[in-house]
Design an enzyme around this catalytic site. Structure first.
Site, PDB file in Angstrom:
ATOM      1  N   GLU A  77     -14.428  59.586 -15.613  1.00  0.00           N
ATOM      2  CA  GLU A  77     -15.892  59.490 -15.521  1.00  0.00           C
ATOM      3  C   GLU A  77     -16.413  60.136 -14.236  1.00  0.00           C
ATOM      4  O   GLU A  77     -17.612  60.106 -13.944  1.00  0.00           O
ATOM      5  CB  GLU A  77     -16.323  58.015 -15.592  1.00  0.00           C
ATOM      6  CG  GLU A  77     -16.063  57.407 -16.951  1.00  0.00           C
ATOM      7  CD  GLU A  77     -16.355  55.909 -17.017  1.00  0.00           C
ATOM      8  OE1 GLU A  77     -17.034  55.367 -16.126  1.00  0.00           O
ATOM      9  OE2 GLU A  77     -15.896  55.279 -17.974  1.00  0.00           O
ATOM     10  N   PHE A  78     -15.495  60.686 -13.445  1.00  0.00           N
ATOM     11  CA  PHE A  78     -15.833  61.239 -12.130  1.00  0.00           C
ATOM     12  C   PHE A  78     -17.012  62.220 -12.177  1.00  0.00           C
ATOM     13  O   PHE A  78     -17.966  62.109 -11.404  1.00  0.00           O
ATOM     14  CB  PHE A  78     -14.572  61.926 -11.565  1.00  0.00           C
ATOM     15  CG  PHE A  78     -14.772  62.620 -10.253  1.00  0.00           C
ATOM     16  CD1 PHE A  78     -14.682  61.923  -9.063  1.00  0.00           C
ATOM     17  CD2 PHE A  78     -15.051  63.986 -10.200  1.00  0.00           C
ATOM     18  CE1 PHE A  78     -14.858  62.566  -7.836  1.00  0.00           C
ATOM     19  CE2 PHE A  78     -15.229  64.629  -8.991  1.00  0.00           C
ATOM     20  CZ  PHE A  78     -15.134  63.925  -7.803  1.00  0.00           C
ATOM     21  N   TYR A  94     -18.640  65.090   0.236  1.00  0.00           N
ATOM     22  CA  TYR A  94     -17.504  64.570  -0.550  1.00  0.00           C
ATOM     23  C   TYR A  94     -16.203  65.082   0.084  1.00  0.00           C
ATOM     24  O   TYR A  94     -15.264  64.307   0.311  1.00  0.00           O
ATOM     25  CB  TYR A  94     -17.598  65.001  -2.023  1.00  0.00           C
ATOM     26  CG  TYR A  94     -16.409  64.497  -2.822  1.00  0.00           C
ATOM     27  CD1 TYR A  94     -16.206  63.134  -3.000  1.00  0.00           C
ATOM     28  CD2 TYR A  94     -15.465  65.383  -3.357  1.00  0.00           C
ATOM     29  CE1 TYR A  94     -15.097  62.652  -3.698  1.00  0.00           C
ATOM     30  CE2 TYR A  94     -14.361  64.912  -4.056  1.00  0.00           C
ATOM     31  CZ  TYR A  94     -14.182  63.549  -4.224  1.00  0.00           C
ATOM     32  OH  TYR A  94     -13.077  63.076  -4.907  1.00  0.00           O
ATOM     33  N   GLY A 149     -11.115  50.020  -8.073  1.00  0.00           N
ATOM     34  CA  GLY A 149     -11.650  50.984  -9.034  1.00  0.00           C
ATOM     35  C   GLY A 149     -10.828  51.021 -10.305  1.00  0.00           C
ATOM     36  O   GLY A 149     -10.521  52.091 -10.848  1.00  0.00           O
ATOM     37  N   ALA A 150     -10.490  49.832 -10.815  1.00  0.00           N
ATOM     38  CA  ALA A 150      -9.639  49.761 -12.015  1.00  0.00           C
ATOM     39  C   ALA A 150     -10.460  49.712 -13.301  1.00  0.00           C
ATOM     40  O   ALA A 150      -9.897  49.617 -14.384  1.00  0.00           O
ATOM     41  CB  ALA A 150      -8.719  48.551 -11.927  1.00  0.00           C
TER      42      ALA A 150
HETATM   43  P1  NDP Z   1     -14.049  57.196 -12.231  1.00  0.00           P
HETATM   44  O1  NDP Z   1     -15.513  57.378 -12.013  1.00  0.00           O
HETATM   45  O2  NDP Z   1     -13.546  57.236 -13.614  1.00  0.00           O
HETATM   46  O3  NDP Z   1     -13.588  55.819 -11.555  1.00  0.00           O
HETATM   47  C1  NDP Z   1     -14.043  55.446 -10.276  1.00  0.00           C
HETATM   48  C2  NDP Z   1     -13.690  53.994 -10.022  1.00  0.00           C
HETATM   49  O4  NDP Z   1     -14.129  53.637  -8.697  1.00  0.00           O
HETATM   50  C3  NDP Z   1     -14.395  53.070 -10.998  1.00  0.00           C
HETATM   51  O5  NDP Z   1     -13.496  52.086 -11.434  1.00  0.00           O
HETATM   52  C4  NDP Z   1     -15.505  52.445 -10.163  1.00  0.00           C
HETATM   53  O6  NDP Z   1     -15.721  51.107 -10.601  1.00  0.00           O
HETATM   54  C5  NDP Z   1     -14.874  52.436  -8.760  1.00  0.00           C
HETATM   55  N1  NDP Z   1     -15.893  52.404  -7.718  1.00  0.00           N
HETATM   56  C6  NDP Z   1     -16.781  53.383  -7.408  1.00  0.00           C
HETATM   57  N2  NDP Z   1     -17.593  52.958  -6.423  1.00  0.00           N
HETATM   58  C7  NDP Z   1     -17.219  51.689  -6.116  1.00  0.00           C
HETATM   59  C8  NDP Z   1     -17.695  50.720  -5.201  1.00  0.00           C
HETATM   60  N3  NDP Z   1     -18.719  50.978  -4.372  1.00  0.00           N
HETATM   61  N4  NDP Z   1     -17.084  49.517  -5.154  1.00  0.00           N
HETATM   62  C9  NDP Z   1     -16.051  49.243  -5.982  1.00  0.00           C
HETATM   63  N5  NDP Z   1     -15.544  50.115  -6.866  1.00  0.00           N
HETATM   64  C10 NDP Z   1     -16.145  51.330  -6.936  1.00  0.00           C
HETATM   65  O7  NDP Z   1     -13.350  58.320 -11.342  1.00  0.00           O
HETATM   66  P2  NDP Z   1     -11.810  58.640 -11.035  1.00  0.00           P
HETATM   67  O8  NDP Z   1     -10.920  57.682 -11.700  1.00  0.00           O
HETATM   68  O9  NDP Z   1     -11.615  60.068 -11.297  1.00  0.00           O
HETATM   69  O10 NDP Z   1     -11.788  58.436  -9.461  1.00  0.00           O
HETATM   70  C11 NDP Z   1     -10.895  57.576  -8.794  1.00  0.00           C
HETATM   71  C12 NDP Z   1     -10.585  58.159  -7.427  1.00  0.00           C
HETATM   72  O11 NDP Z   1      -9.927  59.405  -7.575  1.00  0.00           O
HETATM   73  C13 NDP Z   1     -11.798  58.427  -6.541  1.00  0.00           C
HETATM   74  O12 NDP Z   1     -11.481  58.063  -5.222  1.00  0.00           O
HETATM   75  C14 NDP Z   1     -11.982  59.942  -6.635  1.00  0.00           C
HETATM   76  O13 NDP Z   1     -12.614  60.476  -5.506  1.00  0.00           O
HETATM   77  C15 NDP Z   1     -10.530  60.362  -6.728  1.00  0.00           C
HETATM   78  N6  NDP Z   1     -10.293  61.695  -7.296  1.00  0.00           N
HETATM   79  C16 NDP Z   1     -10.764  62.014  -8.542  1.00  0.00           C
HETATM   80  C17 NDP Z   1     -10.526  63.268  -9.049  1.00  0.00           C
HETATM   81  C18 NDP Z   1     -11.085  63.718 -10.366  1.00  0.00           C
HETATM   82  O14 NDP Z   1     -11.151  64.934 -10.617  1.00  0.00           O
HETATM   83  N7  NDP Z   1     -11.458  62.799 -11.262  1.00  0.00           N
HETATM   84  C19 NDP Z   1      -9.733  64.255  -8.307  1.00  0.00           C
HETATM   85  C20 NDP Z   1      -9.305  63.804  -7.006  1.00  0.00           C
HETATM   86  C21 NDP Z   1      -9.566  62.567  -6.549  1.00  0.00           C
HETATM   87  P3  NDP Z   1     -17.155  50.414 -10.773  1.00  0.00           P
HETATM   88  O15 NDP Z   1     -18.133  51.493 -11.125  1.00  0.00           O
HETATM   89  O16 NDP Z   1     -16.927  49.406 -11.847  1.00  0.00           O
HETATM   90  O17 NDP Z   1     -17.412  49.801  -9.448  1.00  0.00           O
HETATM   91  C1  8X3 Z   2     -12.163  65.571  -7.199  1.00  0.00           C
HETATM   92  C2  8X3 Z   2     -11.698  66.962  -7.400  1.00  0.00           C
HETATM   93  O1  8X3 Z   2     -12.287  69.419  -7.061  1.00  0.00           O
HETATM   94  O2  8X3 Z   2     -14.051  67.961  -7.896  1.00  0.00           O
HETATM   95  O3  8X3 Z   2     -11.812  65.094  -5.957  1.00  0.00           O
HETATM   96  O4  8X3 Z   2     -13.359  67.847  -5.609  1.00  0.00           O
HETATM   97  S1  8X3 Z   2     -12.918  68.091  -6.946  1.00  0.00           S
END
Ligand code: NDP
Ligand code: 8X3
Length: 252
Positions: A189-190, A153, A9-10
Site C-alpha cells: 500500500e506504500f 523521505y 506496521g503489521a
Molecule cells: P504499507 O503502507 O503497506 O504499510 C505500512 C505500515 O506502517 C502499515 O502497517 C501502517 O499501519 C504502518 N504505519 C504507518 N504509519 C504509522 C504510524 N504513525 N504508527 C504506526 N504504524 C504506522 O507499506 P510497506 O509495507 O511497503 O512499508 C513498510 C516499510 O517498508 C516502511 O518503513 C517503508 O518506508 C519501507 N519500504 C517500503 C518500500 C516499498 O516500495 N513498499 C521499499 C523500501 C522500504 P497503520 O496504517 O495501520 O498504522
Molecule cells: C521505497 C522505495 O524507491 O519509492 O522506499 O523510495 S522508493
C-alpha cells in the site's frame, strides 16, 4: 520456534507478510499499527491457522507517550522480546523541495525516524536484561542514494541507515544484533499512501516491473533472524532484478 517477535506496521504490506512468515515458523507475535480492526483480523487468522499466540497493540509510533505506554504495559510474559522489527513507515508526496507540504515532512520524520527511535528505546531494556536480542530496522534504497523529489523521505531513510550503524556499535556490549534492510520497489500500500489515495498513480509505479512482494522481503528478514547467535547480517539491500538502486529502474 516460540520466539517473541514484535513487528511494527503489521496491518499491511511488508509488516503483515513478516507476521505471516514468522507465524508459520511457530513464533509468537506482537503486532502493532494504528488500524485496530486489521490487527484483530490478522490475530484471529494466525492464531487459528498456526496455533501460535498473537498480542495486538494499537498505537501511533509518532507519539513517544503512546509507544512507551504500550510497551511498558505489555504483560510480563510478552516483554521477553527476541526480535523487534521496526517496519512502520511511509512516504508522503513526491514533490520538489520548494513546493512540498511541510506537514508531510513532519509526518515522515516523526514516523520513520522518531517512531523507530522510540520503539527501540522502549524495547531495549528487556533485551539488555535478557543478555541478547535483535533489532531489524526498515531502511530503503532511498536511504542509500537520493532521487529527484525524494528529499525528506530519502532523508528519513538516510537517518535510519545512520541509526543502524550507531546502534550496532553502542549495543555490541549487550549482545544485541542490529540489521538494516533496504528494499527497492515493493508492491504494497506504500504508493497508495504516498500518492494520497490516487490509485492510478500508485499502480503506475509498478507497471512494466516485476517488483518485490511483501513476502519476498519477509523471507529475507526471516533468514536474517534465523542465523546462529554469532552471525549478524549488518546491512542488506534487496531489489527486484529490474532495479539497480533508487534511481535506475529498467521497465519493460
Ligand atoms: P504499507 O503502507 O503497506 O504499510 C505500512 C505500515 O506502517 C502499515 O502497517 C501502517 O499501519 C504502518 N504505519 C504507518 N504509519 C504509522 C504510524 N504513525 N504508527 C504506526 N504504524 C504506522 O507499506 P510497506 O509495507 O511497503 O512499508 C513498510 C516499510 O517498508 C516502511 O518503513 C517503508 O518506508 C519501507 N519500504 C517500503 C518500500 C516499498 O516500495 N513498499 C521499499 C523500501 C522500504 P497503520 O496504517 O495501520 O498504522
Ligand atoms: C521505497 C522505495 O524507491 O519509492 O522506499 O523510495 S522508493
Amino acid at each position: 520456534m516460540n520466539r517473541i517477535i514484535l513487528i511494527t506496521g503489521a496491518s499491511s504490506g511488508i509488516g503483515k507478510a513478516c507476521a505471516e512468515k514468522f507465524a508459520a515458523a511457530k513464533d509468537n507475535l506482537i503486532i502493532t499499527g494504528r488500524r485496530k480492526e486489521r490487527l484483530e483480523i490478522l490475530k484471529k487468522e494466525l492464531e487459528k491457522k498456526e496455533g501460535i499466540k498473537v498480542f495486538t497493540c494499537c498505537f501511533d509510533v509518532q507519539s513517544r507517550e503512546a509507544v512507551f505506554n504500550a510497551i511498558d504495559n505489555l504483560p510480563a510474559e510478552w516483554k521477553k522480546i527476541d526480535l523487534l522489527i521496526n517496519n512502520a513507515g511511509l512516504a508522503l508526496g513526491r514533490d520538489g523541495f520548494e513546493e512540498a507540504n511541510l506537514d508531510d515532512w513532519d509526518t515522515m520524520m516523526n514516523t520513520n525516524v522518531n517512531g523507530l527511535l522510540y520503539m527501540s528505546r522502549a524495547v531495549l531494556p528487556f533485551m539488555i536484561a535478557a543478555g541478547k536480542g535483535h533489532i531489524i530496522n526498515m531502511g530503503s534504497v532511498a536511504g542509500k542514494d537520493v532521487y529527484e523529489k525524494g528529499n525528506v523521505y530519502c532523508a528519513s531513510k538516510f537517518a535510519v541507515d545512520a541509526i543502524n550503524k550507531s546502534m550496532r556499535i553502542d549495543l555490541l556490549k549487550y549482545n544485541i544484533k542490529v540489521t538494516g534492510i533496504h528494499p527497492g520497489a515493493v508492491e504494497t500500500e506504500f504508493s497508495e499512501v504516498r500518492y494520497k489515495g490516487d490509485k492510478e498513480k500508485a499502480a503506475a509505479t509498478y507497471i512494466g516491473l516485476k517488483s518485490l512482494s511483501g513476502a519476498d522481503v519477509a523471507e529475507t528478514i526471516f533468514y536474517c533472524a534465523g542465523l546462529p547467535d554469532h552471525i549478524c547480517i549488518n546491512d542488506l539491500v534487496i531489489t527486484c532484478t529490474q532495479q539497480a538502486n533508487g534511481i535506475y529502474i529498467f521497465k519493460k
